[in-house]
Design a protein around this motif. Structure first.
Motif, mmCIF file in Angstrom:
data_model
loop_
_atom_site.group_PDB
_atom_site.id
_atom_site.type_symbol
_atom_site.label_atom_id
_atom_site.label_comp_id
_atom_site.label_asym_id
_atom_site.label_seq_id
_atom_site.Cartn_x
_atom_site.Cartn_y
_atom_site.Cartn_z
ATOM 1 N N LYS A 41 0.839 -1.206 0.000
ATOM 2 C CA LYS A 41 0.000 0.000 0.000
ATOM 3 C C LYS A 41 0.873 1.255 0.000
ATOM 4 C CE LYS A 41 -3.229 2.525 2.994
ATOM 5 N NZ LYS A 41 -2.278 3.630 3.288
ATOM 6 N N TYR A 42 1.902 1.266 0.854
ATOM 7 C CA TYR A 42 2.746 2.458 0.949
ATOM 8 C C TYR A 42 3.605 2.643 -0.291
ATOM 9 C CZ TYR A 42 1.263 2.959 5.738
ATOM 10 O OH TYR A 42 0.492 3.141 6.858
ATOM 11 N N THR A 43 4.156 1.564 -0.830
ATOM 12 C CA THR A 43 4.956 1.702 -2.040
ATOM 13 C C THR A 43 4.098 2.186 -3.200
ATOM 14 O OG1 THR A 43 6.383 -0.095 -1.259
ATOM 15 C CG2 THR A 43 6.561 0.525 -3.566
ATOM 16 N N GLY A 44 2.867 1.691 -3.286
ATOM 17 C CA GLY A 44 1.965 2.155 -4.329
ATOM 18 C C GLY A 44 1.667 3.638 -4.212
ATOM 19 N N GLU A 45 1.434 4.109 -3.012
ATOM 20 C CA GLU A 45 1.146 5.529 -2.808
ATOM 21 C C GLU A 45 2.384 6.383 -3.064
ATOM 22 O OE1 GLU A 45 -0.710 6.218 0.953
ATOM 23 O OE2 GLU A 45 -2.408 4.907 0.519
ATOM 24 N N LEU A 46 3.564 5.846 -2.758
ATOM 25 C CA LEU A 46 4.794 6.585 -3.026
ATOM 26 C C LEU A 46 4.987 6.768 -4.529
ATOM 27 C CD1 LEU A 46 7.429 7.839 -1.972
ATOM 28 C CD2 LEU A 46 8.451 5.550 -2.086
ATOM 29 N N VAL A 47 4.770 5.713 -5.296
ATOM 30 C CA VAL A 47 4.893 5.807 -6.753
ATOM 31 C C VAL A 47 3.892 6.821 -7.309
ATOM 32 C CG1 VAL A 47 4.477 4.543 -8.910
ATOM 33 C CG2 VAL A 47 5.878 3.522 -7.100
ATOM 34 N N GLN A 48 2.673 6.777 -6.839
ATOM 35 C CA GLN A 48 1.655 7.725 -7.293
ATOM 36 C C GLN A 48 2.066 9.160 -6.978
ATOM 37 O OE1 GLN A 48 -2.282 8.209 -5.210
ATOM 38 N NE2 GLN A 48 -3.037 7.263 -7.090
ATOM 39 N N PHE A 49 2.599 9.388 -5.788
ATOM 40 C CA PHE A 49 3.071 10.725 -5.409
ATOM 41 C C PHE A 49 4.156 11.214 -6.365
ATOM 42 C CE2 PHE A 49 6.536 12.962 -3.173
ATOM 43 C CZ PHE A 49 5.883 14.129 -2.789
ATOM 44 N N LEU A 50 5.113 10.348 -6.676
ATOM 45 C CA LEU A 50 6.227 10.744 -7.539
ATOM 46 C C LEU A 50 5.765 11.072 -8.951
ATOM 47 C CD1 LEU A 50 8.902 8.154 -6.368
ATOM 48 C CD2 LEU A 50 9.004 10.638 -6.050
ATOM 49 N N THR A 51 4.911 10.236 -9.515
ATOM 50 C CA THR A 51 4.465 10.501 -10.885
ATOM 51 C C THR A 51 3.621 11.770 -10.953
ATOM 52 O OG1 THR A 51 2.577 8.996 -10.593
ATOM 53 C CG2 THR A 51 4.584 8.095 -11.578
ATOM 54 N N ARG A 52 2.851 12.039 -9.915
ATOM 55 C CA ARG A 52 2.064 13.275 -9.902
ATOM 56 C C ARG A 52 2.948 14.508 -9.749
ATOM 57 N NH1 ARG A 52 -3.362 11.646 -6.309
ATOM 58 N NH2 ARG A 52 -4.273 10.280 -7.918
ATOM 59 N N GLN A 53 4.148 14.317 -9.207
ATOM 60 C CA GLN A 53 5.119 15.412 -9.125
ATOM 61 C C GLN A 53 5.856 15.604 -10.453
ATOM 62 O OE1 GLN A 53 6.527 17.199 -6.084
ATOM 63 N NE2 GLN A 53 4.452 16.818 -5.364
ATOM 64 N N GLY A 54 5.603 14.715 -11.402
ATOM 65 C CA GLY A 54 6.224 14.836 -12.707
ATOM 66 C C GLY A 54 7.474 14.018 -12.904
ATOM 67 N N HIS A 55 7.835 13.173 -11.928
ATOM 68 C CA HIS A 55 9.047 12.365 -12.051
ATOM 69 C C HIS A 55 8.779 11.121 -12.892
ATOM 70 C CE1 HIS A 55 11.052 14.967 -9.223
ATOM 71 N NE2 HIS A 55 10.068 14.787 -8.345
ATOM 72 N N LEU A 56 9.833 10.573 -13.457
ATOM 73 C CA LEU A 56 9.759 9.359 -14.265
ATOM 74 C C LEU A 56 10.083 8.176 -13.358
ATOM 75 C CD1 LEU A 56 11.721 10.700 -17.374
ATOM 76 C CD2 LEU A 56 9.246 10.733 -16.983
ATOM 77 N N VAL A 57 9.168 7.225 -13.267
ATOM 78 C CA VAL A 57 9.299 6.149 -12.289
ATOM 79 C C VAL A 57 9.207 4.796 -12.982
ATOM 80 C CG1 VAL A 57 8.372 5.128 -10.171
ATOM 81 C CG2 VAL A 57 8.275 7.615 -10.502
ATOM 82 N N HIS A 58 10.157 3.922 -12.658
ATOM 83 C CA HIS A 58 10.080 2.510 -12.986
ATOM 84 C C HIS A 58 9.965 1.732 -11.686
ATOM 85 C CE1 HIS A 58 12.118 2.683 -17.238
ATOM 86 N NE2 HIS A 58 11.073 3.485 -17.132
ATOM 87 N N MET A 59 9.055 0.779 -11.642
ATOM 88 C CA MET A 59 8.825 -0.045 -10.454
ATOM 89 C C MET A 59 9.087 -1.501 -10.808
ATOM 90 S SD MET A 59 7.696 -0.053 -7.248
ATOM 91 C CE MET A 59 7.915 -1.557 -6.270
ATOM 92 N N VAL A 60 10.031 -2.130 -10.094
ATOM 93 C CA VAL A 60 10.311 -3.551 -10.273
ATOM 94 C C VAL A 60 9.738 -4.279 -9.060
ATOM 95 C CG1 VAL A 60 12.083 -5.329 -10.547
ATOM 96 C CG2 VAL A 60 12.382 -3.069 -11.612
ATOM 97 N N THR A 61 8.792 -5.170 -9.294
ATOM 98 C CA THR A 61 8.060 -5.786 -8.195
ATOM 99 C C THR A 61 7.644 -7.199 -8.589
ATOM 100 O OG1 THR A 61 6.223 -5.442 -6.642
ATOM 101 C CG2 THR A 61 5.826 -4.820 -8.942
#
Length: 429
Positions: A41-61
């Motif tokens: 849950k927390y990792t998902g919300e962290l990724v959402q926060f970053l992309t909404r800030q305009g950052h480019l995110v890759h998630m390996v899970t």
């Protein structure tokens, strides 16, 4: 680094963005959206926060499997898969999920993800992430995160949600290790020293990092958060209370979350047994996990104990407000090796909390300000505290207000994540 990243100096970070262009951030973690509880849950919300800030995110899970310990419908355990979630590129790597997770089967489970994600992590070097953020568990995956950061010229950050090795040893989940125990501990210590920054989720867990040789200059307090605009107090007379057959006069004692060995929920079942002749006190255990079946067997003869599945996130606030009392149990051996993330939502919901922990632990330090503290693995003391709160509505209200204020002051989502983002920018400059 210490002055810029310490908790006491968070408010002094400038609000101006340190990067004029979006950052490339890679996150590695075995748990992720759409898991409803725990680290995912927390990792998902962290990724959402970053992309909404305009950052480019890759998630390996990995494929979602927690807390049910089975791969979710629509996913397969043994295939690689790419998705686009909240604007992030998500790569799911194969893993083995044991039917009955125990000490060594858990290790094999974590190792399977570490092995399957290793080539994917190396391939990400072409993308050249500026930050490689590794979430533990599983620390077995941390070497690939460190190596990727070195290959790409970025920074390596290890975030420890759970000291999995120490907890397993304390709870005797890995018997018969012998000399291998010391080898594993030395390897963990060596790995911790390789990262540019190591964070954890409570002050006591930061102190535990120091005991492993991690300096204050390379540590950061990154606490789990709660969105206080989504979790907030409202009427206890919810539709769930009506659906479950509880009346206005019922005192609902709620545990919601994962049901595993570290939670020590056997004490909660035994406390329900002690007060079973008081029909106005009813216990609800809402969730799933490796220990659920044994808990149901333990409570099979109790009419005041009720088991329900996890609710969707859009019903979480209603669930938390259905409670008159929240209970957070924990095995004594897990103290200061984990900080239960569910505590933040309990407090934000404006309901009193009873927790089982020894004085001096991180959990105790919070609960002594906001609720009632009882010794771990002591069903009689827990039953007495439940009886005390169920019979004293004024005390419940006082503790509820304290808890809500604490959540707003310390764990509110925008404050925690914005402070973390400033720390990321300071590290990567």
């Amino acid at each position: 680094m210490a002055a810029r990243l310490s908790r006491s100096n968070r408010a002094r970070h400038p609000k101006k963005r340190a990067f004029s262009a979006p950052m490339r951030i890679l996150i590695l973690g075995i748990n992720f959206t759409p898991e409803l509880t725990g680290i995912g849950k927390y990792t998902g919300e962290l990724v959402q926060f970053l992309t909404r800030q305009g950052h480019l995110v890759h998630m390996v899970t990995a494929p979602p499997y927690y807390p049910h310990w089975r791969v979710a419908d629509g996913y397969r355990a043994w295939v690689y898969r790419k998705e686009l979630i909240d604007g992030a590129q998500v790569i799911r790597c194969p893993l083995w999920v044991p039917r009955h997770p125990r000490g060594f089967t858990r290790l094999l489970h974590l190792a399977s993800f570490a092995l399957s994600s290793f080539p994917i992590m190396l391939a990400q070097a072409r993308w050249k992430p500026q930050l490689v953020f590794c979430v533990a568990p599983a620390i077995a995956s941390a070497p690939s995160a460190w190596l990727l950061a070195r290959l790409s010229g970025g920074k390596a950050w290890l975030h420890i949600q759970d000291f999995e090795l120490d907890a397993a040893l304390q709870l005797k989940m890995l018997p018969g290790l012998g000399w291998a125990r010391h080898l594993l501990q030395r390897l963990e210590r060596l790995l911790l020293h390789r990262f540019d920054l190591v964070s954890s989720i409570s002050p006591r867990m930061i102190s535990h990092l120091e005991s492993k040789g991690v300096s204050r200059e390379t540590s950061y307090l990154f606490e789990n958060w709660v969105d206080c605009s989504q979790i907030f107090p409202h009427s206890r007379l919810t539709s769930l209370r009506s659906q479950w057959g509880f009346t206005q006069n019922t005192s609902v004692v709620l545990y919601s979350g994962s049901m595993g060995q570290k939670q020590g929920l056997e004490s909660l079942i035994e406390s329900a047994r002690i007060v079973q002749n008081e029909p106005t006190i009813q216990f609800v255990l809402c969730g799933d996990g490796a220990a659920r079946t044994s808990l149901q067997q333990q409570a099979a003869d109790l009419k005041n104990v009720h088991f329900y599945p996890l609710v969707p996130f859009d019903q979480l606030n209603e669930l938390l407000n259905t409670a008159d009392i929240h209970v957070l149990t924990q095995h004594q051996g897990a103290a200061d090796l984990v900080m239960p993330s569910k505590l933040s939502a309990m407090l934000a919901s404006g309901r009193p909390v009873i927790a089982t922990a020894l004085p001096g632990t991180g959990l105790a330090e919070v609960v002594l300000q906001t609720g009632l503290l009882v010794p771990p693995e002591n069903p009689s003391a827990l039953a007495n505290a439940i009886h005390q709160l169920s019979s004293q509505p004024d005390l419940r209200q006082e503790l509820a207000q304290r808890g809500r204020s604490f959540a707003l002051d310390h764990w509110n989502k925008p404050t925690v994540l914005n402070s973390w983002m400033h720390a990321v920018e300071s590290l990567c400059l």
